[in-house]
Write an enzyme that holds these catalytic residues in place. Structure first.
Site, PDB file in Angstrom:
ATOM      1  CG  ASN A 209      -0.179  -0.101   2.503  1.00 25.61           C
ATOM      2  OD1 ASN A 209       0.568   0.805   2.841  1.00 25.61           O
ATOM      3  ND2 ASN A 209      -0.314  -1.220   3.218  1.00 25.61           N
ATOM      4  CG  ASP A 279      -7.002  -5.813   6.304  1.00 29.07           C
ATOM      5  OD1 ASP A 279      -6.618  -5.918   7.476  1.00 29.07           O
ATOM      6  OD2 ASP A 279      -7.522  -4.777   5.835  1.00 29.07           O
ATOM      7  CE  LYS A 289       9.081 -12.244 -14.277  1.00 32.57           C
ATOM      8  NZ  LYS A 289       9.865 -11.641 -15.334  1.00 32.57           N
ATOM      9  CE  LYS A 337     -10.979  -0.354  10.621  1.00 36.70           C
ATOM     10  NZ  LYS A 337     -10.456   0.448   9.549  1.00 36.70           N
ATOM     11  CE  LYS A 341      -8.971  -3.679  13.830  1.00 34.98           C
ATOM     12  NZ  LYS A 341      -7.939  -3.764  12.817  1.00 34.98           N
TER      13      LYS A 341
HETATM   14  O1  PMT Z   1       2.933   6.042   6.609  1.00 34.66           O
HETATM   15  P1  PMT Z   1       2.344   7.352   6.083  1.00 34.66           P
HETATM   16  O2  PMT Z   1       2.614   7.544   4.598  1.00 34.66           O
HETATM   17  O3  PMT Z   1       2.748   8.532   6.926  1.00 34.66           O
HETATM   18  O4  PMT Z   1       0.749   7.237   6.186  1.00 34.66           O
HETATM   19  C1  PMT Z   1       0.130   7.236   7.437  1.00 34.66           C
HETATM   20  C2  PMT Z   1      -1.027   6.208   7.484  1.00 34.66           C
HETATM   21  C3  PMT Z   1      -2.127   6.623   6.538  1.00 34.66           C
HETATM   22  C4  PMT Z   1      -0.521   4.813   7.122  1.00 34.66           C
HETATM   23  C5  PMT Z   1      -1.547   6.219   8.977  1.00 34.66           C
HETATM   24  O5  PMT Z   1      -1.984   7.516   9.302  1.00 34.66           O
HETATM   25  C6  PMT Z   1      -2.682   5.222   9.166  1.00 34.66           C
HETATM   26  O6  PMT Z   1      -3.853   5.531   8.980  1.00 34.66           O
HETATM   27  N1  PMT Z   1      -2.335   3.959   9.566  1.00 34.66           N
HETATM   28  C7  PMT Z   1      -3.267   2.840   9.677  1.00 34.66           C
HETATM   29  C8  PMT Z   1      -3.528   2.270   8.315  1.00 34.66           C
HETATM   30  C9  PMT Z   1      -4.437   1.060   8.370  1.00 34.66           C
HETATM   31  O7  PMT Z   1      -4.007  -0.019   8.146  1.00 34.66           O
HETATM   32  O8  PMT Z   1      -5.675   1.317   8.749  1.00 34.66           O
HETATM   33  P2  PMT Z   1      -6.842   0.180   8.881  1.00 34.66           P
HETATM   34  O9  PMT Z   1      -8.051   1.008   9.110  1.00 34.66           O
HETATM   35  O10 PMT Z   1      -6.797  -0.729   7.712  1.00 34.66           O
HETATM   36  O11 PMT Z   1      -6.423  -0.615  10.172  1.00 34.66           O
HETATM   37  C10 PMT Z   1      -6.875  -0.276  11.475  1.00 34.66           C
HETATM   38  C11 PMT Z   1      -5.822  -0.564  12.516  1.00 34.66           C
HETATM   39  O12 PMT Z   1      -5.588  -1.981  12.572  1.00 34.66           O
HETATM   40  C12 PMT Z   1      -4.475   0.051  12.257  1.00 34.66           C
HETATM   41  O13 PMT Z   1      -3.964   0.523  13.488  1.00 34.66           O
HETATM   42  C13 PMT Z   1      -3.616  -1.085  11.705  1.00 34.66           C
HETATM   43  O14 PMT Z   1      -2.247  -0.919  12.065  1.00 34.66           O
HETATM   44  C14 PMT Z   1      -4.234  -2.298  12.406  1.00 34.66           C
HETATM   45  N2  PMT Z   1      -4.162  -3.544  11.628  1.00 34.66           N
HETATM   46  C15 PMT Z   1      -4.786  -3.665  10.437  1.00 34.66           C
HETATM   47  C16 PMT Z   1      -4.764  -4.868   9.744  1.00 34.66           C
HETATM   48  C17 PMT Z   1      -4.051  -5.944  10.301  1.00 34.66           C
HETATM   49  N3  PMT Z   1      -3.963  -7.102   9.659  1.00 34.66           N
HETATM   50  N4  PMT Z   1      -3.409  -5.807  11.472  1.00 34.66           N
HETATM   51  C18 PMT Z   1      -3.461  -4.626  12.152  1.00 34.66           C
HETATM   52  O15 PMT Z   1      -2.874  -4.502  13.226  1.00 34.66           O
END
Ligand code: PMT
Length: 395
Positions: A209, A279, A289, A337, A341
């Site tokens: 991403n 995810d 490859k 969330k 979580k």
């Molecule tokens: O790195 P930058 O370019 O500065 O950008 C910052 C950012 C956009 C990455 C940051 O501000 C941000 O929003 N980070 C969380 C991104 C994310 O994965 O969001 P989510 O809504 O998909 O996940 C929710 C939370 O669950 C997050 O804290 C994530 O770390 C956590 N998660 C998600 C999926 C997973 N498999 N395990 C997790 O722990």
């Protein structure tokens, strides 16, 4: 006391130059080392000799004068600075800084510094309120330049309004606040995740991403400055890691991040998950490859572990902060969330907004606590936001 601290003071031309003499004198009284750089017009108001006598250092103003103390003066001063202050700052120097113009000693040195920069504007009210000047100030604030706002009052030109240089006392207090960062997080052990993950498809391709790590690295830097012991677990990024980390672990995939987090969780009491974790990952990774054919190709994906959810299950009295990168139903999704979580706070960024989310130096967020209280913040630098997040943890 500012013993051992190097303050580089840039003085640009305006009637308030004489007040900069008082700034130097106050800084010397608290044992700071002060180097003054004057613009040509500043030296029309007050002689460099005055600043030289007060600072007990050679005053620099000409790019091409014979070097007295340093080989390449503008670089040496830029590196030496613990803080770079511009007081008074005219519309001209603010405009140059906001647009990357380096055409004299002061503008060239400030562009070369990595020290925090503190700007104290002083100018006529109409100039200060001019939209271009305000846009330049806004741009610099978003890039984490700090400002000491001018005061309102009777100006030298006879006008009454905003634009009067803040008092030397206020400016010196602002300098102290930057240099003597409050060590309020001493004793706290913070685990931060940052950056993207990469989920391999084959030896040359992966799913990822847009995360650059800027948000997580800004939190890590700020937490270190405030005295915390910081463990940073990072996906692949191209930015420098902050100095002073207790531990740094580089990972690639979500599975690697999961293991690194779980191995380090016990020794930390605060966990901040700003990483953008995939995810899903390809169900099968080819060790060769994948060759193209004339047919379409489907890749079957399977769920990665939700790291944050796993931490939430066993968090005990640890403080757990998640991020939510959303494009729609922002508050509803973020609140879901928090519950799912088991979070104390969630930092919600609407990644469709300009200046928010991935890759930017700024962010625009709402912070929601587990009781559902929402605080909304304007656009600000990721460093400034980091302080706000850490303040929240600290009560
Ligand atoms: O790195 P930058 O370019 O500065 O950008 C910052 C950012 C956009 C990455 C940051 O501000 C941000 O929003 N980070 C969380 C991104 C994310 O994965 O969001 P989510 O809504 O998909 O996940 C929710 C939370 O669950 C997050 O804290 C994530 O770390 C956590 N998660 C998600 C999926 C997973 N498999 N395990 C997790 O722990």
């Amino acid at each position: 006391m500012l013993s051992g601290k190097n303050v580089v003071l840039g003085v640009s031309g305006g009637i308030a130059v004489y007040k900069a003499c008082d700034i130097v004198s106050r800084l010397k009284k608290v044992n700071a080392n002060v180097n003054v750089i004057m613009t040509k017009s500043a030296s029309e108001f007050v002689s460099p000799l005055t600043f030289q006598s007060l600072s007990q250092n050679h005053v620099v103003s000409d790019m091409f004068e014979e070097p007295k103390t340093w080989d390449i003066e503008h670089i040496a001063l830029a590196q030496k600075a613990d803080i770079f202050v511009i007081a008074p700052a005219t519309a001209n120097i603010i405009g140059k800084m906001a647009n990357g113009i380096a055409d004299d000693m002061l503008s060239t040195t400030v562009i070369a510094t990595k020290a925090p920069v503190l700007i104290a504007p002083a100018m006529n009210t109409n100039m200060y309120q001019n939209k271009i000047v305000q846009m330049n100030i806004e741009k610099l604030k978003n890039l984490d330049y700090k400002f000491v706002a001018p005061e309102s009052g009777r100006l030298a030109c006879g006008d009454i309004g905003e634009g009067k240089l803040a008092t030397p006392e206020t400016i010196v207090e602002a300098i102290k606040a930057v240099l003597i960062k409050n060590k309020d997080l001493e004793g706290q052990r913070i685990l931060i995740t940052a950056g993207p993950t990469r989920e391999a498809i084959d030896p040359v391709r992966f799913i990822t991403n847009h995360s650059t790590g800027k948000m997580g690295y800004a939190i890590a830097k700020t937490a270190i400055e405030r005295g915390a012991d910081v463990t940073l677990i990072s996906g692949p990024v191209n930015i420098q890691k902050p100095a002073g980390l207790k531990k740094f672990i580089a990972v690639q995939s979500a599975a690697e991040m999961f293991h690194a987090v779980m191995e380090n969780i016990d020794e930390n009491n605060i966990i901040i998950k700003s990483a953008a974790v995939a995810d899903y990952k390809p169900k099968h990774q080819s060790d060769k490859k994948i060759k193209k054919t004339d047919d379409d190709l489907s890749i079957e994906l399977e769920r990665n572990k939700d790291i944050l959810k796993e931490i939430g299950k066993a968090k005990g009295d640890k403080t757990l902060i998640g991020f939510a990168a959303e494009t729609n139903d922002l508050i509803k999704n973020a609140k879901a969330k928090i519950t799912k979580k088991n979070l104390d706070f969630i930092v919600l960024n609407d990644i469709t907004q300009k200046g928010a989310g991935f890759g930017t130096d700024s962010n625009i967020v709402k912070i929601i606590n587990k009781n559902g209280d929402i605080k909304e913040y304007p656009k600000m630098s990721k460093l400034h936001l980091s302080d706000i997040i850490l303040d929240m943890i600290n009560g």
